[in-house]
Design a protein around this motif. Structure first.
Motif, short mmCIF file in Angstrom:
data_model
loop_
_atom_site.label_atom_id
_atom_site.label_comp_id
_atom_site.label_asym_id
_atom_site.label_seq_id
_atom_site.Cartn_x
_atom_site.Cartn_y
_atom_site.Cartn_z
N ALA A 15 87.61 -17.80 24.07
CA ALA A 15 87.73 -16.91 24.84
C ALA A 15 87.30 -17.15 26.36
O ALA A 15 87.82 -17.09 27.33
N PHE A 16 85.98 -17.24 26.29
CA PHE A 16 85.33 -17.59 27.38
C PHE A 16 85.70 -18.97 28.30
O PHE A 16 85.97 -18.87 29.46
N ARG A 17 85.95 -19.86 27.40
CA ARG A 17 86.23 -21.16 28.15
C ARG A 17 87.61 -21.09 28.73
O ARG A 17 87.95 -21.51 29.85
N SER A 18 88.57 -20.34 28.10
CA SER A 18 89.94 -20.29 28.54
C SER A 18 89.85 -19.31 29.86
O SER A 18 90.49 -19.58 30.82
N ALA A 19 89.13 -18.15 29.84
CA ALA A 19 89.08 -17.23 30.81
C ALA A 19 88.24 -18.18 32.14
O ALA A 19 88.91 -18.15 33.38
N SER A 43 76.03 -21.89 29.78
CA SER A 43 76.18 -23.20 29.27
C SER A 43 77.59 -23.69 29.27
O SER A 43 78.04 -24.98 29.72
N LEU A 44 78.42 -22.71 28.83
CA LEU A 44 79.96 -23.18 28.57
C LEU A 44 80.68 -23.37 30.01
O LEU A 44 81.52 -23.96 30.30
N VAL A 45 80.22 -22.57 31.06
CA VAL A 45 80.72 -22.77 32.41
C VAL A 45 80.16 -23.86 33.04
O VAL A 45 81.17 -24.79 33.61
N ARG A 46 78.89 -24.35 32.77
CA ARG A 46 78.56 -25.61 33.15
C ARG A 46 79.67 -26.76 32.71
O ARG A 46 79.63 -27.84 33.62
N GLU A 47 79.65 -26.71 31.65
CA GLU A 47 80.46 -27.70 30.75
C GLU A 47 82.02 -27.93 31.16
O GLU A 47 82.46 -28.82 31.49
N GLU A 48 82.40 -26.48 31.39
CA GLU A 48 84.04 -26.64 31.76
C GLU A 48 84.22 -26.70 33.07
O GLU A 48 85.28 -27.37 33.46
N LEU A 49 83.32 -26.40 34.18
CA LEU A 49 83.58 -26.49 35.34
C LEU A 49 82.63 -27.53 36.10
O LEU A 49 81.73 -27.43 36.95
N ALA A 50 82.75 -28.84 35.50
CA ALA A 50 81.96 -30.01 35.74
C ALA A 50 82.23 -30.45 37.30
O ALA A 50 81.04 -30.79 37.97
N GLY A 51 83.11 -30.21 37.98
CA GLY A 51 83.51 -30.54 39.15
C GLY A 51 82.95 -29.22 40.23
O GLY A 51 83.02 -29.67 41.59
N TYR A 52 82.32 -28.47 39.74
CA TYR A 52 82.16 -27.09 40.80
C TYR A 52 80.49 -26.95 40.62
O TYR A 52 80.01 -27.45 39.93
N ARG A 53 80.19 -26.30 41.71
CA ARG A 53 78.71 -25.94 42.18
C ARG A 53 78.40 -24.65 41.33
O ARG A 53 79.00 -23.77 41.45
N VAL A 54 77.72 -24.86 40.40
CA VAL A 54 77.29 -23.73 39.43
C VAL A 54 75.82 -23.31 39.20
O VAL A 54 75.13 -24.27 39.15
N CYS A 55 75.37 -22.27 39.46
CA CYS A 55 74.05 -21.84 39.56
C CYS A 55 73.84 -20.78 38.46
O CYS A 55 75.03 -19.99 37.95
N GLY A 56 72.61 -20.62 37.92
CA GLY A 56 72.39 -19.41 37.12
C GLY A 56 71.35 -18.51 37.65
O GLY A 56 70.18 -19.17 38.08
N ILE A 57 71.28 -17.41 37.14
CA ILE A 57 70.17 -16.32 37.55
C ILE A 57 69.66 -15.93 36.20
O ILE A 57 70.33 -15.50 35.33
N CYS A 58 68.18 -16.12 36.25
CA CYS A 58 67.62 -15.71 34.70
C CYS A 58 67.22 -14.35 34.75
O CYS A 58 66.70 -13.91 35.62
N ILE A 111 71.86 -26.11 30.65
CA ILE A 111 71.25 -25.36 31.63
C ILE A 111 70.60 -26.38 32.53
O ILE A 111 70.70 -26.18 33.78
N PRO A 112 70.05 -27.50 32.13
CA PRO A 112 69.26 -28.67 33.39
C PRO A 112 70.43 -29.13 34.08
O PRO A 112 70.11 -29.62 35.13
N LYS A 113 71.67 -28.91 33.81
CA LYS A 113 72.74 -29.47 34.64
C LYS A 113 73.07 -28.57 35.57
O LYS A 113 74.00 -29.27 36.35
#
Length: 404
Positions: free
Chosen positions: A96-100, A123-138, A160-162
């Motif tokens: 569901a989240f990968r599709s959205a 983690s799913l977002v990082r993998e799905e959006l390989a060509g985008y700038r993605v950051c994470g807030i802890c 996460i390290p990616k």
């Protein structure tokens, strides 16, 4: 800049949800185009500024026939515990989240993707959006989940390290992130927290009420009414106070984290020698009014990142009692001058956020001592909260990518 914000859970019902929503509001003030993606129920209303495009992932549906997984095991709404998810539930969740996420990226075309929690959806977002700038807030609850349960742990540690950048609430959390994930230090930036200074401020009627001054001391707690947030220990601590019943009033603001726990806490309150009143879940405006009526704010939680409520209560003129958890004391010292804050040594902990039963009585005695000392300490200079703002955090987040 076009900013896509993503969270796996409701975007405005917890501390991390408030954090997310306040960032979205401030990005809007700065003219950024935005979209948000979150897990919700069909009956939920989201509270984003006009013009923010929303991509819901609906739970309790044919596609996702279970409650929203919560980053805390007890949430202020019906939720699923991550550690109790079956393989089929995880499969449906991921699908569901990968599709959205793909749909949102294709339609909105973000310049920057901000994910909340260093966990499965990020983690799913990082993998799905390989060509985008993605950051994470802890937000700290993500680190607890990684420590406590094995769910997709190695997959999460590989993704996460990616991330293009990781943002921590304070320096101690930055160290903890590096202990859990194989990520380089330069990828992590400490951003802290903010507060809404238009809502949380000391009103003109605010007067200090000290025990023995003819009026009852008013103590307030705000957060999930749950044992891990210290609500039960706070009530138990009152039995160690020396005051008469009419000299103290206690108010608990927040929703139930777990019905059985909530019932136990209500029973404790009914047996308490001081009046304890449950205010329920309050809006930010209502909470600010309650803070302004109160003398002391107490949050004796067993685990926290950097609780917003501590800053909000200070801004409304409360003295504050909080558990001396990693990172909070040095962040306050560095960012808030003249903070009227009192720290309580935490109980001995097991399994990330579970206190050893034999250490709770001493913890509760320490809470009582802190309440006495706090009550007897005159309110000094108003804290300087000028460095604590959502505006500053937004500037750091987008500035990391070359455009403030």
């Amino acid at each position: 800049m076009r900013i896509l914000t993503i969270t796996a859970q409701k975007p405005n019902s917890t501390g991390s949800g408030v954090y997310l929503t306040e960032l979205v509001k401030n990005f809007a003030k700065n003219g950024h185009k935005q979209a948000a993606l979150a897990g919700i129920y069909r009956e939920d209303q989201v509270e984003f500024p006009e013009g923010v495009r929303f991509y819901p992932v609906y739970f309790q549906t044919e596609e996702l026939p279970f409650p929203i997984p919560g980053m805390s095991d007890e949430m202020p709404y019906e939720s699923t515990v991550y550690g109790q998810m079956t393989k089929e539930m995880v499969r449906r969740f991921e699908r569901a989240f990968r599709s959205a996420v793909r749909d949102a990226a294709e339609e909105f075309k973000p310049d920057l993707v901000i994910c909340h929690h260093l966990y499965l959806v990020t983690s799913l977002v990082r993998e799905e959006l390989a060509g985008y700038r993605v950051c994470g807030i802890c937000h700290n609850t993500d680190l607890r989940q990684m420590k406590k349960i094995p769910l997709k742990r190695e997959y999460i540690r590989s993704q996460i390290p990616k991330l293009d950048a990781i943002f921590a609430l304070h320096k101690e959390q930055k160290k903890e992130i590096m202990e859990i994930y194989p990520v380089r230090e330069k990828r992590i930036t400490v951003v802290g927290t903010g507060y809404n200074s238009e809502i949380f401020l000391r009103n003109q009627e605010k007067t200090e009420l000290v025990s023995g001054a003819g009026k009852p001391l008013r103590l307030i707690y705000a957060g999930k009414i749950a044992e891990k947030k210290g609500a039960a220990s706070l009530i138990k601590s009152l039995s160690f106070l020396p005051w008469k019943a009419e000299e103290l009033e206690v108010f608990l603001a927040g929703g139930a984290g777990n019905k059985e726990e909530y019932d136990r806490i209500q029973k404790l309150a009914a047996q308490c020698g001081y009046p304890v009143r449950f205010l329920g879940k309050l809006s930010q405006e209502e909470l600010a009014k309650e803070y302004n009526k109160s003398d002391i704010f107490a949050l004796p939680s067993f685990s926290e990142g950097l609780p917003l409520t501590v800053i909000e209560a200070m801004a409304c003129g409360c003295k504050v009692i909080v558990t001396d958890l990693p990172g909070i004391r040095p962040w306050i010292k560095e960012n808030v001058e003249h903070a009227p804050i009192f720290f309580v040594t935490p109980p001995e902990m097991r399994n990330a956020d579970e206190p050893a039963a034999e250490s709770l009585k001493e913890f509760e005695k320490n809470i009582a001592r802190a309440i006495e000392v706090c009550a007897d300490t005159p309110y000094g200079e108003y804290p300087d909260l000028s460095r604590v703002s959502w505006k500053n955090i937004c500037k750091v987040l987008v500035g990391k990518f070359g455009k403030a």
